[in-house]
Scaffold this active site. Structure first.
Site, PDB file in Angstrom:
ATOM      1  CG  ASP A 105      -4.920 -40.264 -28.081  1.00 59.03           C
ATOM      2  OD1 ASP A 105      -5.076 -40.991 -27.087  1.00 59.03           O
ATOM      3  OD2 ASP A 105      -4.540 -39.072 -28.024  1.00 59.03           O
TER       4      ASP A 105
HETATM    5  N1  URA Z   1      -0.281 -38.531 -25.868  1.00 58.79           N
HETATM    6  C1  URA Z   1      -1.424 -38.238 -26.515  1.00 58.79           C
HETATM    7  O1  URA Z   1      -2.026 -37.202 -26.287  1.00 58.79           O
HETATM    8  N2  URA Z   1      -1.888 -39.121 -27.419  1.00 58.79           N
HETATM    9  C2  URA Z   1      -1.278 -40.287 -27.717  1.00 58.79           C
HETATM   10  O2  URA Z   1      -1.754 -41.043 -28.568  1.00 58.79           O
HETATM   11  C3  URA Z   1      -0.089 -40.575 -27.036  1.00 58.79           C
HETATM   12  C4  URA Z   1       0.395 -39.686 -26.114  1.00 58.79           C
END
Ligand code: URA
Length: 233
Positions: A103
């Site tokens: 993310d």
């Molecule tokens: N799970 C998430 O919620 N965010 C990420 O960036 C990776 C795994």
């Protein structure tokens, strides 16, 4: 076989225009002969190419480990935000891309490569590549909730996640290990048990472990052993 100017441009000797200049000036030797012809064809695996006394190490496949900082999108293009590829210098036109996504606000291990087959294997559900995340969270994870990870947590859209692990580190820190990569998966799994992730960093991706000497935004080539460890059969 490939063009000499392309090989040099792909090996960090500058743009196509820069390398044509270097070639025309007579600075490039292939198998002992000075070559002044930029469309001269070289065998990238076997020919010896020397530029001003140093031999050129051409890598067809590139594998980089990036310590992704907060604020960057895991993509090769975005209209609004900075992308992780902005952090990688000197590999323009080599077809590099991030393998999977973290993310925008997540940090940590991101593999950057131009090896499409490997990327597919690292991401395809049938290979079950484990991803380990260090998280900080608000809320309380009782032992019942912790056990729910093993059985498969059902997230907001009704999807039942595969078996995962929750490894507590303190009352608000843990490792979470998952083998899938659904959108916001760890955050949504934590939400499903009434907790909120406040920080997330990937520390392992399959056999790769985050190199803690890399600061945020820094990257390095994988070692030969790391590359070998990724070759999933
Ligand atoms: N799970 C998430 O919620 N965010 C990420 O960036 C990776 C795994």
């Amino acid at each position: 076989m490939m063009r000499l100017d392309k090989l040099l441009a792909h090996s960090g000797y500058g743009t196509r225009k820069d390398v044509k200049e270097i070639i025309r000036k007579g600075y490039v030797i292939v198998n002992g002969d000075v070559i002044r012809d930029d469309d001269f064809k070289v065998d990238e695996d076997n020919d010896e190419v020397i530029v001003q006394g140093s031999s050129v190490n051409y890598e067809k496949m590139i594998y980089l480990m990036l310590n992704k900082p907060d604020g960057y999108i895991s993509a090769t293009y975005d209209r609004h935000d900075p992308i992780v590829m902005d952090l990688i210098e000197g590999y323009e036109n080599r077809g590099l891309f991030p393998v999977g996504r973290l993310d925008k606000d997540s940090e940590g291990l991101l593999l950057i490569t131009n090896d499409g087959l490997l990327a597919h294997k690292m991401l395809a559900p049938k290979y079950h590549v484990d991803k380990k995340y260090y998280i900080k969270y608000d809320g309380i994870v009782t032992s019942d909730k912790k056990n729910m990870f093993e059985g498969g947590i059902t997230i907001d859209d009704g999807y039942k996640c595969k078996e995962a692990k929750f490894i507590p580190l303190s009352s608000n820190e843990a490792y979470v290990v998952i083998s899938e990569g659904k959108f916001h998966q760890v955050k949504r799994m934590m939400e499903a048990i009434g907790c909120k992730v406040t920080y997330l960093r990937r520390v392992e991706f399959g056999p790769l472990k985050m190199d803690d000497t890399l600061g945020l935004g820094e990257y390095r080539h994988l070692t030969e052993d790391e590359v070998k460890s990724l070759k999933i059969e």
